[in-house]
Design an enzyme around this catalytic site. Structure first.
Site, PDB file in Angstrom:
ATOM      1  N   ASN A   9       0.565   8.624  10.046  1.00  0.00           N
ATOM      2  CA  ASN A   9      -0.197   8.824   8.838  1.00  0.00           C
ATOM      3  C   ASN A   9      -0.954   7.757   8.539  1.00  0.00           C
ATOM      4  O   ASN A   9      -0.403   6.718   8.134  1.00  0.00           O
ATOM      5  CB  ASN A   9       0.703   9.117   7.699  1.00  0.00           C
ATOM      6  CG  ASN A   9       0.170   9.255   6.351  1.00  0.00           C
ATOM      7  OD1 ASN A   9      -1.160   9.482   6.163  1.00  0.00           O
ATOM      8  ND2 ASN A   9       1.009   9.274   5.335  1.00  0.00           N
ATOM      9  N   TRP A  10      -2.280   7.455   8.953  1.00  0.00           N
ATOM     10  CA  TRP A  10      -2.984   6.417   8.788  1.00  0.00           C
ATOM     11  C   TRP A  10      -3.393   6.150   7.347  1.00  0.00           C
ATOM     12  O   TRP A  10      -3.847   4.871   7.056  1.00  0.00           O
ATOM     13  CB  TRP A  10      -4.210   6.517   9.491  1.00  0.00           C
ATOM     14  CG  TRP A  10      -4.055   6.527  11.118  1.00  0.00           C
ATOM     15  CD1 TRP A  10      -2.978   6.541  11.543  1.00  0.00           C
ATOM     16  CD2 TRP A  10      -5.245   6.540  12.268  1.00  0.00           C
ATOM     17  NE1 TRP A  10      -2.848   6.642  13.189  1.00  0.00           N
ATOM     18  CE2 TRP A  10      -4.360   6.752  13.538  1.00  0.00           C
ATOM     19  CE3 TRP A  10      -6.530   6.546  12.004  1.00  0.00           C
ATOM     20  CZ2 TRP A  10      -5.034   6.563  14.620  1.00  0.00           C
ATOM     21  CZ3 TRP A  10      -6.849   6.597  13.541  1.00  0.00           C
ATOM     22  CH2 TRP A  10      -6.528   6.818  14.487  1.00  0.00           C
ATOM     23  N   LYS A  11      -3.052   6.780   6.668  1.00  0.00           N
ATOM     24  CA  LYS A  11      -3.487   6.851   4.906  1.00  0.00           C
ATOM     25  C   LYS A  11      -5.068   6.236   4.785  1.00  0.00           C
ATOM     26  O   LYS A  11      -5.845   6.777   5.685  1.00  0.00           O
ATOM     27  CB  LYS A  11      -2.417   5.919   4.385  1.00  0.00           C
ATOM     28  CG  LYS A  11      -0.954   6.339   4.418  1.00  0.00           C
ATOM     29  CD  LYS A  11      -0.114   5.382   3.695  1.00  0.00           C
ATOM     30  CE  LYS A  11       1.259   6.140   3.947  1.00  0.00           C
ATOM     31  NZ  LYS A  11       2.425   5.573   3.154  1.00  0.00           N
ATOM     32  N   HIS A  96       2.457  14.982   0.594  1.00  0.00           N
ATOM     33  CA  HIS A  96       2.979  13.481   0.618  1.00  0.00           C
ATOM     34  C   HIS A  96       3.236  12.986  -0.805  1.00  0.00           C
ATOM     35  O   HIS A  96       2.395  13.229  -1.744  1.00  0.00           O
ATOM     36  CB  HIS A  96       2.000  12.695   1.359  1.00  0.00           C
ATOM     37  CG  HIS A  96       2.311  11.455   1.797  1.00  0.00           C
ATOM     38  ND1 HIS A  96       2.676  10.389   0.593  1.00  0.00           N
ATOM     39  CD2 HIS A  96       2.882  11.041   3.097  1.00  0.00           C
ATOM     40  CE1 HIS A  96       3.036   9.149   1.619  1.00  0.00           C
ATOM     41  NE2 HIS A  96       3.311   9.606   2.840  1.00  0.00           N
ATOM     42  N   GLU A  98       2.659  10.279  -2.061  1.00  0.00           N
ATOM     43  CA  GLU A  98       1.446   9.590  -2.711  1.00  0.00           C
ATOM     44  C   GLU A  98       0.427  10.473  -3.374  1.00  0.00           C
ATOM     45  O   GLU A  98      -0.167  10.281  -4.356  1.00  0.00           O
ATOM     46  CB  GLU A  98       0.909   8.609  -1.713  1.00  0.00           C
ATOM     47  CG  GLU A  98       1.583   7.553  -1.474  1.00  0.00           C
ATOM     48  CD  GLU A  98       1.326   6.851   0.048  1.00  0.00           C
ATOM     49  OE1 GLU A  98       0.443   7.352   0.597  1.00  0.00           O
ATOM     50  OE2 GLU A  98       2.292   6.116   0.503  1.00  0.00           O
ATOM     51  N   GLU A 168      10.906  12.199   3.184  1.00  0.00           N
ATOM     52  CA  GLU A 168      10.341  10.822   2.980  1.00  0.00           C
ATOM     53  C   GLU A 168      10.917  10.251   1.792  1.00  0.00           C
ATOM     54  O   GLU A 168      10.366  10.533   0.650  1.00  0.00           O
ATOM     55  CB  GLU A 168       8.589  10.612   3.256  1.00  0.00           C
ATOM     56  CG  GLU A 168       8.376  11.188   4.524  1.00  0.00           C
ATOM     57  CD  GLU A 168       6.812  10.483   4.688  1.00  0.00           C
ATOM     58  OE1 GLU A 168       6.447   9.770   5.622  1.00  0.00           O
ATOM     59  OE2 GLU A 168       6.131  10.790   3.875  1.00  0.00           O
ATOM     60  N   GLY A 174       6.630   2.260   2.580  1.00  0.00           N
ATOM     61  CA  GLY A 174       5.811   0.980   2.691  1.00  0.00           C
ATOM     62  C   GLY A 174       6.754  -0.091   2.044  1.00  0.00           C
ATOM     63  O   GLY A 174       6.061  -1.215   1.521  1.00  0.00           O
ATOM     64  N   SER A 213       8.973   3.237   6.182  1.00  0.00           N
ATOM     65  CA  SER A 213       9.276   2.062   6.920  1.00  0.00           C
ATOM     66  C   SER A 213      10.045   2.310   8.323  1.00  0.00           C
ATOM     67  O   SER A 213      10.942   1.589   8.650  1.00  0.00           O
ATOM     68  CB  SER A 213      10.250   1.127   5.998  1.00  0.00           C
ATOM     69  OG  SER A 213       9.343   0.964   4.939  1.00  0.00           O
ATOM     70  N   GLY A 234       3.800   5.467   8.803  1.00  0.00           N
ATOM     71  CA  GLY A 234       2.619   5.125   7.973  1.00  0.00           C
ATOM     72  C   GLY A 234       2.365   3.708   8.857  1.00  0.00           C
ATOM     73  O   GLY A 234       1.374   3.496   9.695  1.00  0.00           O
ATOM     74  N   GLY A 235       2.604   2.395   8.184  1.00  0.00           N
ATOM     75  CA  GLY A 235       2.282   1.244   8.412  1.00  0.00           C
ATOM     76  C   GLY A 235       2.360   0.844   9.947  1.00  0.00           C
ATOM     77  O   GLY A 235       1.314   0.431  10.515  1.00  0.00           O
TER      78      GLY A 235
HETATM   79  P1  PGA Z   1       5.502   3.802   5.744  1.00  0.00           P
HETATM   80  O1  PGA Z   1       5.108   5.219   5.416  1.00  0.00           O
HETATM   81  O2  PGA Z   1       5.784   4.119   7.340  1.00  0.00           O
HETATM   82  O3  PGA Z   1       4.481   2.811   5.778  1.00  0.00           O
HETATM   83  O4  PGA Z   1       6.681   3.413   5.109  1.00  0.00           O
HETATM   84  C1  PGA Z   1       5.362   6.478   5.899  1.00  0.00           C
HETATM   85  C2  PGA Z   1       4.494   7.563   5.109  1.00  0.00           C
HETATM   86  O5  PGA Z   1       4.374   7.519   3.790  1.00  0.00           O
HETATM   87  O6  PGA Z   1       4.220   8.736   5.505  1.00  0.00           O
END
Ligand code: PGA
Length: 250
Positions: A9-11, A96, A98, A168, A174, A213, A234-235
């Site tokens: 997930n590149w956001k 998600h 967010e 998640e 994050g 994470s 994500g990251g």
């Molecule tokens: P993260 O994000 O790996 O940076 O914690 C995961 C996500 O929100 O899909």
């Protein structure tokens, strides 16, 4: 045998050229990882098309990070599921945390988005997970159950076969803080139980990904758990080397 999935997930990261570069690097290194792992990348809308093009001929699938709740029309700034599908995308992340937190997505909206995704042949990666306060209050099971009952339970048996779930915990996204492998297994097994109460044996086939994470150093331990079928990253998905290394965690 459940599908093993590592989805990135590149956001809201990467400019088009950087995204294409990242996708090409993932494709270039993909051969080092077991063919049994299904890789998915989810870039921003702006370069979905270029990333699909860059990944042609590879086994890496592309997904969007969201889609509109309506089919088309006067919804300024929205992107319809049909548009995403027309670009050659196979997946769409829905719900998600967010999106739930910053854009007020509710089960009501997500039900509509699910309808749009399926109507256009997109496979949803549906996210669930509790906040830190909910975890501390011991409500994590109830929160995930409600997020599933209110949305996933409205799917038909046929639709359910194409669903991917991502657990998640919001406190792990994050933050560098990861759920322990035991915490992940405990709730993944519970989620599967909830799914089985509605969909029976088909629940055993539904991939449930862990997200929050997840990185090369902890992926193997988490993926080793029986009910963890991969990760939503994500990251660490922004570096091809790390993303691929996570795939080697299987
Ligand atoms: P993260 O994000 O790996 O940076 O914690 C995961 C996500 O929100 O899909």
């Amino acid at each position: 045998m459940r599908k093993k999935i590592v989805a990135g997930n590149w956001k809201m990261n990467t400019l088009p050229a950087e995204g294409v570069e990242l996708a090409k690097s993932v494709a270039a290194g993909r051969g080092e990882v077991c063919e049994c792992v299904n890789f998915i990348v989810c870039p921003p809308f702006t370069h979905l098309s270029q990333v699909v093009e860059a990944l042609k001929g590879s086994t890496i699938a592309v997904g969007a990070q969201n889609c509109a709740a309506e089919a088309k029309g006067a919804y300024t700034g929205e992107v319809a599921a049909s548009m995403i599908a027309a670009l050659g995308c196979e997946y769409v992340i829905l719900g998600h945390s967010e999106r739930r937190q910053y854009y007020g997505e509710t089960s009501e909206t997500l039900n509509k988005k699910m309808v749009q995704a399926y109507a256009n042949g997109l496979k949803p990666i549906y996210c669930v997970g509790e906040s830190l306060e909910e975890r501390k209050a011991g409500k994590h099971f109830d929160v995930c159950k409600a997020q599933i009952e209110e949305v996933v339970f409205n799917l038909s048996e046929e639709q359910f076969k194409d669903l991917v779930i991502a657990y998640e915990p919001v406190w792990a996204i994050g933050t560098g803080e990861t759920a322990t492998a035991e915490q992940a297994q405990e709730i993944h097994a519970y989620i599967r139980e909830v799914l089985a109460s509605k969909f029976g044996a088909a629940a055993a086939e539904c991939p449930i990904l862990y997200g929050g994470s997840c990185k090369p150093s902890n992926a193997a331990e988490i993926f080793a758990k029986e009910d963890v079928d991969g990760g939503l990253i994500g990251g660490a998905a922004l570096k091809a080397e790390d993303f691929l290394a996570i795939g080697k965690g299987f």
